[in-house]
Each structure stands twice: as structure tokens, then as C-alpha cells.
Scaffold this motif. Sequence first.
Motif, PDB file in Angstrom:
ATOM      1  N   MET A 153     -18.327  32.758  61.155  1.00 52.88           N
ATOM      2  CA  MET A 153     -19.615  32.259  60.704  1.00 52.88           C
ATOM      3  C   MET A 153     -19.575  32.013  59.202  1.00 52.88           C
ATOM      4  N   THR A 154     -20.390  31.103  58.738  1.00 52.39           N
ATOM      5  CA  THR A 154     -20.386  30.746  57.324  1.00 52.39           C
ATOM      6  C   THR A 154     -20.946  31.857  56.452  1.00 52.39           C
ATOM      7  N   ILE A 155     -20.497  31.920  55.225  1.00 49.41           N
ATOM      8  CA  ILE A 155     -21.001  32.892  54.258  1.00 49.41           C
ATOM      9  C   ILE A 155     -22.317  32.386  53.683  1.00 49.41           C
ATOM     10  N   ARG A 156     -23.328  33.253  53.691  1.00 46.85           N
ATOM     11  CA  ARG A 156     -24.625  32.871  53.159  1.00 46.85           C
ATOM     12  C   ARG A 156     -25.099  33.790  52.039  1.00 46.85           C
ATOM     13  N   ALA A 157     -24.431  34.926  51.865  1.00 48.17           N
ATOM     14  CA  ALA A 157     -24.829  35.868  50.819  1.00 48.17           C
ATOM     15  C   ALA A 157     -23.588  36.540  50.239  1.00 48.17           C
ATOM     16  N   VAL A 158     -23.687  36.906  48.971  1.00 47.77           N
ATOM     17  CA  VAL A 158     -22.567  37.493  48.243  1.00 47.77           C
ATOM     18  C   VAL A 158     -23.024  38.796  47.590  1.00 47.77           C
ATOM     19  N   LEU A 159     -22.354  39.880  47.930  1.00 45.17           N
ATOM     20  CA  LEU A 159     -22.647  41.191  47.355  1.00 45.17           C
ATOM     21  C   LEU A 159     -21.501  41.552  46.414  1.00 45.17           C
ATOM     22  N   LEU A 160     -21.830  41.771  45.151  1.00 46.46           N
ATOM     23  CA  LEU A 160     -20.806  41.957  44.128  1.00 46.46           C
ATOM     24  C   LEU A 160     -20.780  43.370  43.571  1.00 46.46           C
ATOM     25  N   ASP A 161     -19.589  43.910  43.442  1.00 48.86           N
ATOM     26  CA  ASP A 161     -19.391  45.117  42.665  1.00 48.86           C
ATOM     27  C   ASP A 161     -19.711  44.778  41.205  1.00 48.86           C
ATOM     28  N   LYS A 162     -19.889  45.784  40.362  1.00 47.27           N
ATOM     29  CA  LYS A 162     -20.206  45.515  38.955  1.00 47.27           C
ATOM     30  C   LYS A 162     -19.001  45.721  38.037  1.00 47.27           C
ATOM     31  N   ASP A 163     -18.528  46.962  37.938  1.00 49.28           N
ATOM     32  CA  ASP A 163     -17.465  47.284  36.991  1.00 49.28           C
ATOM     33  C   ASP A 163     -16.119  46.759  37.471  1.00 49.28           C
ATOM     34  N   GLY A 164     -15.499  45.919  36.648  1.00 48.51           N
ATOM     35  CA  GLY A 164     -14.235  45.310  37.021  1.00 48.51           C
ATOM     36  C   GLY A 164     -14.408  44.006  37.768  1.00 48.51           C
ATOM     37  N   THR A 165     -15.662  43.675  38.104  1.00 47.07           N
ATOM     38  CA  THR A 165     -15.967  42.445  38.826  1.00 47.07           C
ATOM     39  C   THR A 165     -16.871  41.536  37.995  1.00 47.07           C
ATOM     40  N   LEU A 166     -17.991  42.093  37.541  1.00 40.41           N
ATOM     41  CA  LEU A 166     -18.896  41.355  36.654  1.00 40.41           C
ATOM     42  C   LEU A 166     -18.587  41.638  35.186  1.00 40.41           C
ATOM     43  N   ILE A 167     -18.256  42.893  34.910  1.00 38.52           N
ATOM     44  CA  ILE A 167     -17.968  43.281  33.531  1.00 38.52           C
ATOM     45  C   ILE A 167     -16.587  43.920  33.446  1.00 38.52           C
ATOM     46  N   ASP A 168     -15.980  43.808  32.275  1.00 36.57           N
ATOM     47  CA  ASP A 168     -14.657  44.374  32.033  1.00 36.57           C
ATOM     48  C   ASP A 168     -14.774  45.895  31.983  1.00 36.57           C
ATOM     49  N   PHE A 169     -14.095  46.571  32.915  1.00 35.77           N
ATOM     50  CA  PHE A 169     -14.228  48.027  33.022  1.00 35.77           C
ATOM     51  C   PHE A 169     -13.762  48.736  31.756  1.00 35.77           C
ATOM     52  N   ASP A 170     -12.554  48.452  31.306  1.00 35.35           N
ATOM     53  CA  ASP A 170     -11.998  49.169  30.157  1.00 35.35           C
ATOM     54  C   ASP A 170     -12.786  48.904  28.875  1.00 35.35           C
ATOM     55  N   ARG A 171     -13.108  47.650  28.625  1.00 34.07           N
ATOM     56  CA  ARG A 171     -13.812  47.315  27.383  1.00 34.07           C
ATOM     57  C   ARG A 171     -15.216  47.908  27.350  1.00 34.07           C
ATOM     58  N   THR A 172     -15.806  48.082  28.537  1.00 34.53           N
ATOM     59  CA  THR A 172     -17.162  48.638  28.609  1.00 34.53           C
ATOM     60  C   THR A 172     -17.151  50.154  28.616  1.00 34.53           C
ATOM     61  N   TRP A 173     -16.378  50.748  29.529  1.00 34.13           N
ATOM     62  CA  TRP A 173     -16.506  52.172  29.776  1.00 34.13           C
ATOM     63  C   TRP A 173     -15.616  53.065  28.930  1.00 34.13           C
ATOM     64  N   ALA A 174     -14.476  52.555  28.442  1.00 36.59           N
ATOM     65  CA  ALA A 174     -13.615  53.409  27.610  1.00 36.59           C
ATOM     66  C   ALA A 174     -14.341  53.883  26.352  1.00 36.59           C
ATOM     67  N   PRO A 175     -14.950  52.994  25.570  1.00 39.50           N
ATOM     68  CA  PRO A 175     -15.698  53.480  24.402  1.00 39.50           C
ATOM     69  C   PRO A 175     -16.980  54.227  24.770  1.00 39.50           C
ATOM     70  N   THR A 176     -17.597  53.828  25.892  1.00 32.56           N
ATOM     71  CA  THR A 176     -18.825  54.509  26.320  1.00 32.56           C
ATOM     72  C   THR A 176     -18.548  55.964  26.659  1.00 32.56           C
ATOM     73  N   PHE A 177     -17.427  56.225  27.349  1.00 29.68           N
ATOM     74  CA  PHE A 177     -17.116  57.605  27.721  1.00 29.68           C
ATOM     75  C   PHE A 177     -16.776  58.450  26.497  1.00 29.68           C
ATOM     76  N   HIS A 178     -16.181  57.850  25.493  1.00 26.85           N
ATOM     77  CA  HIS A 178     -15.936  58.607  24.266  1.00 26.85           C
ATOM     78  C   HIS A 178     -17.265  59.017  23.645  1.00 26.85           C
ATOM     79  N   ASP A 179     -18.216  58.100  23.623  1.00 32.88           N
ATOM     80  CA  ASP A 179     -19.548  58.407  23.093  1.00 32.88           C
ATOM     81  C   ASP A 179     -20.228  59.493  23.928  1.00 32.88           C
ATOM     82  N   LEU A 180     -20.101  59.389  25.257  1.00 31.05           N
ATOM     83  CA  LEU A 180     -20.740  60.352  26.145  1.00 31.05           C
ATOM     84  C   LEU A 180     -20.170  61.755  25.938  1.00 31.05           C
ATOM     85  N   ILE A 181     -18.853  61.848  25.935  1.00 32.54           N
ATOM     86  CA  ILE A 181     -18.215  63.152  25.793  1.00 32.54           C
ATOM     87  C   ILE A 181     -18.566  63.781  24.452  1.00 32.54           C
TER      88      ILE A 181
END
Length: 244
Positions: free
Chosen positions: A1-29
Motif C-alpha cells: 500500500m502507498t505511504i501516506r504518513a511519515v513518522l520521524l525520529d528526532k536526534d540523528g534524523t532531524l538534528i545532528d546528535f553529536d553537535r546538539t547533545w555533546a555540549p548539552t550534556f556537558h552543561d547538564l553534568i
Amino acid sequence: MTIRAVLLDKDGTLIDFDRTWAPTFHDLISEVTRSDARLMRALSESCGYDLDRCAFAPDSVVVAGSNADFTESWASILGVADADALLAYVDEALGRLSIAHVSPFDDLAESLERMARAGFLLGVATNDAEGSARAQLDALGITPRFAHVFGYDSGHGAKPGPGMVRAFCEAVRLPPSQVVMVGDSLHDMHAGRAAGARTLALTTGTIPRAALAPHADHVADSLSLGCDWIEAQATAHGKPAQAI
């Protein structure tokens, strides 16, 4: 059947995981420990984060897991009795701290515009907290693109469980066979297949093509190339994407 909807992951799919979360986790810790060097080192090691290089190990629980996967050990290290309260704090802090670092892939805006123009219903399914995910999508100005946003704490479980995929299918009133789960991890592929959806893997995260391929209907090297495949699947079944 044809595709009618798209469900997307976020980290590593919409946004760059390393560039986003590596500095964020340093701030969090740093925030969680009030910059106590001993505690910072202990928290980092417990979740597979290299404090010196500001980088995640390939097998870090943070890469594909949810915040609940590491906060229990953090509570023990910090001597916090209420692990649930710590989890709630971490969820909020990550959403707040990540805004300064959130890094979309270069083709994100164009790919979302392309899918929206073709008439696909779009959603997000992430192992991040829903509030954190929405804060990032808001910061990027793309929240209106998505009919539904699900996090690990939205009541449907975390990936690789199929709950978020099933919830999206129910919300858009489509059978799983007309939905494609798009992501960069095996958790995404397993969640999609367990729900009966199509699966599109992207090599934009930390998992190599060879590991993704056995679990996906197709593997692409970017979201824009993934759009090529999605549109081809729609038109191959006799319905132009724009007519969906």
C-alpha cells in the motif's frame, strides 16, 4: 500500500546528535553536580560520556535510550533518594540547556517542506522527553510541520517498543502499512517493524549502513535522499504524492 504518513525520529534524523547533545550534556553534568569535578567524572562514566573530549561513546545509553535509562544510576551516585524527581529535573534541564546547541541538518527545512507539499502527514517519535522535543522544534520554528509529537514520557512507552508508532497510526487514522518510520537507530527500525509500519533508515547518526540494512525497507544517507524513496513508493502505487 502507498505511504501516506511519515513518522520521524528526532536526534540523528532531524538534528545532528553529536553537535546538539555533546555540549548539552556537558552543561547538564556541570549543573547537576554544581561543577564538582569528582561527581562530574562519575556521572559521565556511568552514561558513556567522555568528559574530556565532550563526546559520547558509540555504545552510550544516551545515544538511543531515554533519560530514564541513566538517571537511576545518577541518583545513586548523587545520593538522591527520589529518582523520579531527578528524572523530571533532567528532562526539564535538557530541554532548556539544549536550545543553545540544537543543530538541524542542512537539508531539514527543505525536506520537511517537500514532504508537506506532497501531502504527507508528519509526526515525531523520540526517546527524548516530549517537552524537550517540543522546545527544540519550537526553537527551530518547525513545530507546525508536525501533526503529533511523541516522547518517551507521552504515555506510549519508549522505542524500541511499538507504542509511539501505533499511537501515531491511530491519531492519523491510517493502517501501519501506510506509515513509514524514519530514523537513524536500530531502536527506530525495531519500533517501526514491531508496529507493522514501513521502515526507512538514515546513516546520519552513529549506526553504520551495514547494521541498519537488515532491519529497514530502505537505507538513505540523508533525509532528502530518504524523501526520494518515500515519494517513489507513493507514486509506484498509483497515487502521486501530491494527491495523497
